[in-house]
Structures are given as C-alpha cells and as structure tokens.
Design a protein around this motif. Structure first.
Motif, PDB file in Angstrom:
ATOM      1  N   GLN A   9     -64.520  -5.793  42.457  1.00 17.51           N
ATOM      2  CA  GLN A   9     -63.996  -6.831  43.349  1.00 17.51           C
ATOM      3  C   GLN A   9     -64.729  -6.854  44.683  1.00 17.51           C
ATOM      4  O   GLN A   9     -65.075  -5.797  45.215  1.00 17.51           O
ATOM      5  N   GLN A 108     -50.618  -1.080  37.280  1.00 18.61           N
ATOM      6  CA  GLN A 108     -51.302  -1.546  38.491  1.00 18.61           C
ATOM      7  C   GLN A 108     -50.601  -2.771  39.085  1.00 18.61           C
ATOM      8  O   GLN A 108     -50.502  -2.904  40.304  1.00 18.61           O
ATOM      9  N   LYS A 112     -49.316  -2.988  42.851  1.00 20.46           N
ATOM     10  CA  LYS A 112     -49.870  -3.993  43.759  1.00 20.46           C
ATOM     11  C   LYS A 112     -48.826  -5.020  44.174  1.00 20.46           C
ATOM     12  O   LYS A 112     -48.814  -5.470  45.314  1.00 20.46           O
ATOM     13  N   ASP A 149     -58.108   4.814  37.078  1.00 17.91           N
ATOM     14  CA  ASP A 149     -57.038   3.821  37.278  1.00 17.91           C
ATOM     15  C   ASP A 149     -57.152   2.631  36.331  1.00 17.91           C
ATOM     16  O   ASP A 149     -56.196   1.871  36.191  1.00 17.91           O
ATOM     17  N   GLN A 150     -58.308   2.468  35.695  1.00 18.34           N
ATOM     18  CA  GLN A 150     -58.479   1.318  34.809  1.00 18.34           C
ATOM     19  C   GLN A 150     -58.208   1.645  33.341  1.00 18.34           C
ATOM     20  O   GLN A 150     -58.319   0.779  32.479  1.00 18.34           O
ATOM     21  N   LYS A 195     -55.050   7.888  45.257  1.00 11.98           N
ATOM     22  CA  LYS A 195     -56.397   7.388  44.977  1.00 11.98           C
ATOM     23  C   LYS A 195     -57.003   6.776  46.228  1.00 11.98           C
ATOM     24  O   LYS A 195     -56.320   6.063  46.965  1.00 11.98           O
TER      25      LYS A 195
END
Ligand code: ATP
Ligand code: MG
Length: 332
Positions: A9, A108, A112, A149-150, A195
């Motif tokens: 991103q 996530q 978020k 995290d992915q 993180k």
C-alpha cells in the motif's frame, strides 16, 4: 519459472522497516527465481479515506522506494494496481463466491475497523481481502511474499481458488504464502508485542525508511527493552531485545547466536547504539536512490507503463478464462 505476486500500500508515504524486512526484501530475492509481479495497491489504499493529491504523490513515491530497494524492471514486473482494471473485475467475481461469514472472520478487518470506529469502516475495507484474492489469482501466482499478518488472507485465497476450481473446473493456481520466519513480524520499538505498522498508535516505535536518519537513530537508541541486562534472544520474556537482535541480524547477515556471543557482557546501550549506526548506514544510500527515481519522472512513468502492459496481458487472459467458465457470454 514459478510465478510470484505481491502488493504494497502507498498509504503512509514512507515504507517502514517491517515492510522492508518482512516483505520488500523477499520481493527482491524472488526476482531471481520467479517470474515476479509487484504492484502498488492504490485500490486497497482507498478502503480508508485518502487525500487525492497525497495519494497520487505517495503512489509514485512507493514505486520509487521499491526500485530503490532493489526491484529491477528488467527482472520483474512493477505496476500500479489501478492501471490493470482486471483487478476490480475479478474482485467482483470473488465477492460472489465468498461467504459473508467467511469474510467476517478476517481478523485484520476487525482490527482496522475498530481503529476507524465501527460506523466509519467502509464496505471496501470489509471486502479488501477479497480484492487481494483477485490480485493474486489473476497472475496464477505460486508464491506470495508477505509478512505474517497476511497469512490469513493467503489462506482465504487458497480456499477461494479451490472453490472456484472445484465448481467450474481448473482455472486458478492455488498459491502458497512465502513467509520468512525470522523477519515475518517486526515489532514496534516502543511496544515490542505489537506489529510495526503504518497505522501505529505512536510514531515513536515506527521506523520509517524515509524519515531523517537522525530521527530513526534516536528511535533505536530509545527502544524499549526490559529491566534485565542480558542480551539474549527470547521472544516471550525479552520481546524488545529479541526484536532488536532480529533487526540487527537481518541488516548485517550475522546469525543471532553469533550476536549473542558478540554482546556477551555488554549492556543494552551498546546494542542499541550499534543498531542505530547500522540502520543509518543502510538507509542513507536508500534515500539517495529514492530521490534519484523521484527526480526522473519520465523513467519512473515508463517503468510503470511497461509494467502495467505486461501485467495486463496476463491478467486479461485469466479473467477471460474465469468469465468463460462461469458462463458469462464473451463480447464479440
Ligand atoms: P497497515 O497497518 O496500514 O496495514 P502495513 O504496515 O501493514 O500497513 P501494508 O502495505 O499493509 O503495510 O503491508 C505491506 C507488506 O508488509 C505486507 O506483506 C505485510 O505483511 C508486510 N508487513 C507489514 N508490517 C510488517 C511487520 N511489522 N513485519 C513484517 N512484515 C510486515
Ligand atoms: Mg497491512
């Protein structure tokens, strides 16, 4: 050659050290062994509000940083996600085979949307992982270099690829995450259980690659450790020290056991000061290269235009196959 695909991103302007060690370094390495596609994911960025002028500038800045980090347009395909319309198109298809409950389990989004305030989170933020599925499947990627995290999103990608293939016949390669354990999760220097993240609560623990190196050096020197004095890798009881050892090892190539020996009998101050110096030495030429790419917009634009063209050729073929399998009538 196996295929690799990943996206990053452009949201914060500068990439941070977690992005670099966890992901970008693997992008650079996989250029050698894979037919690699890397993109700046501007369509993902707009899942949260963006200032148009900033987004435009940050997208080009992201591409410049990727080149500065070592992506070579002769050896990989670098492009901007929105230049390849097939991402949004296959994204829709993937939305239509994803269960609502399945999408709701993505952690996530929970994190978020909580940060955003639940009322302000958009449907785009909710379906973000499904667009990511399309990103990966369009290129028939075998390997997806990402941080820890992915992992859940790659798992979703595998599930949806298998579901589509099962329903409509073999169409998509089922990808695997390429996660390098040692650097899969770089932690915040002030909160070494969280993180390191672009959207960190406080900037003090976040090492941005493009910050003034003096500022970053200071962040290393004031990193949170513990009340003990022994320099030893122990994720559970010494997360701060362990994170510093991980970063040191990744930047110098020295193994952690060797670092433990080197720092035996020395205090945390020595480790932090050394690491600050090591980082500054590494990041200074990175700044220069980023500036060079930014200062030559014609070259940057031409790299991105060629990248988009190469990416589109692959993406269009996959999308056409997927549409056809599902029974959509091809345009004449
Ligand atoms: P955000 O917090 O807004 O999601 P981010 O810091 O996670 O931003 P992304 O652009 O989402 O940045 O991530 C780009 C890549 O960097 C991904 O592959 C992600 O897994 C990886 N990454 C992000 N943070 C870290 C980290 N702290 N350690 C290792 N890898 C990371
Ligand atoms: Mg992220």
């Amino acid at each position: 050659r196996p295929r690799a695909l990943s996206g990053i991103q452009p949201t914060a302007g500068s990439f941070h050290l977690g992005n670099y060690l966890g992901a970008i370094r693997q992008y650079v390495a996989l250029q050698e062994s894979h037919d690699a596609f890397y993109m700046v994911v501007d369509l993902h960025a707009i899942t949260v509000p963006q200032d148009p002028a900033e987004l435009r500038a940050n997208t080009r800045l992201a591409a410049a940083q990727l080149l500065a980090a070592g992506l070579d347009p002769e050896r990989c395909t670098l492009f901007i996600q929105s230049h390849v319309p097939e991402h949004a198109q296959l994204g829709w298809v993937m939305n239509c085979i994803t269960g609502f409950g399945e999408a709701s389990r993505m952690t996530q989004f929970k994190d978020k949307s909580a940060k955003q305030g639940a009322d302000r989170a958009t449907v785009g933020l909710f379906t973000y992982p499904i667009l990511q599925v399309a990103d990966i499947l369009l290129y028939q990627a075998d390997a997806v270099p990402v941080g820890e995290d992915q992992r859940q999103h790659i798992e979703l990608t595998r599930d949806l690829a298998e579901r589509f293939n099962g329903r409509y016949g073999p169409t998509f390669t089922v990808p695997a995450p390429h996660i390098v354990r040692e650097v899969a999760k770089i932690y915040d220097l002030q909160d070494p259980t969280a993180k390191m993240s672009k959207s960190a609560a406080s900037p003090k623990g976040l090492v941005n690659l493009l910050d003034d190196p003096k500022v970053s050096a200071k962040k290393f020197r004031s990193a949170v450790t513990d009340t003990d004095t022994v320099i030893r890798y122990d994720e559970k009881d010494k997360p701060g020290v362990s994170n510093l050892l991980t970063i040191h090892s990744a930047l110098t190539g020295t193994g952690i056991p060797e670092l433990e020996r080197q720092y035996e009998g020395k205090g945390y101050g020595a480790l932090k000061t050394d690491l600050a110096d090591i980082f500054v030495e590494w990041v200074t030429p990175f700044h220069e290269r980023t500036r060079e790419y930014l200062g030559d917009p014609e070259t940057l634009d031409s790299v991105l235009a060629k990248g988009a063209e190469k990416a589109r050729a692959v993406a269009a073929e996959t999308l056409a196959a997927a549409y056809d399998r599902m029974g959509l009538v091809p345009a004449k």
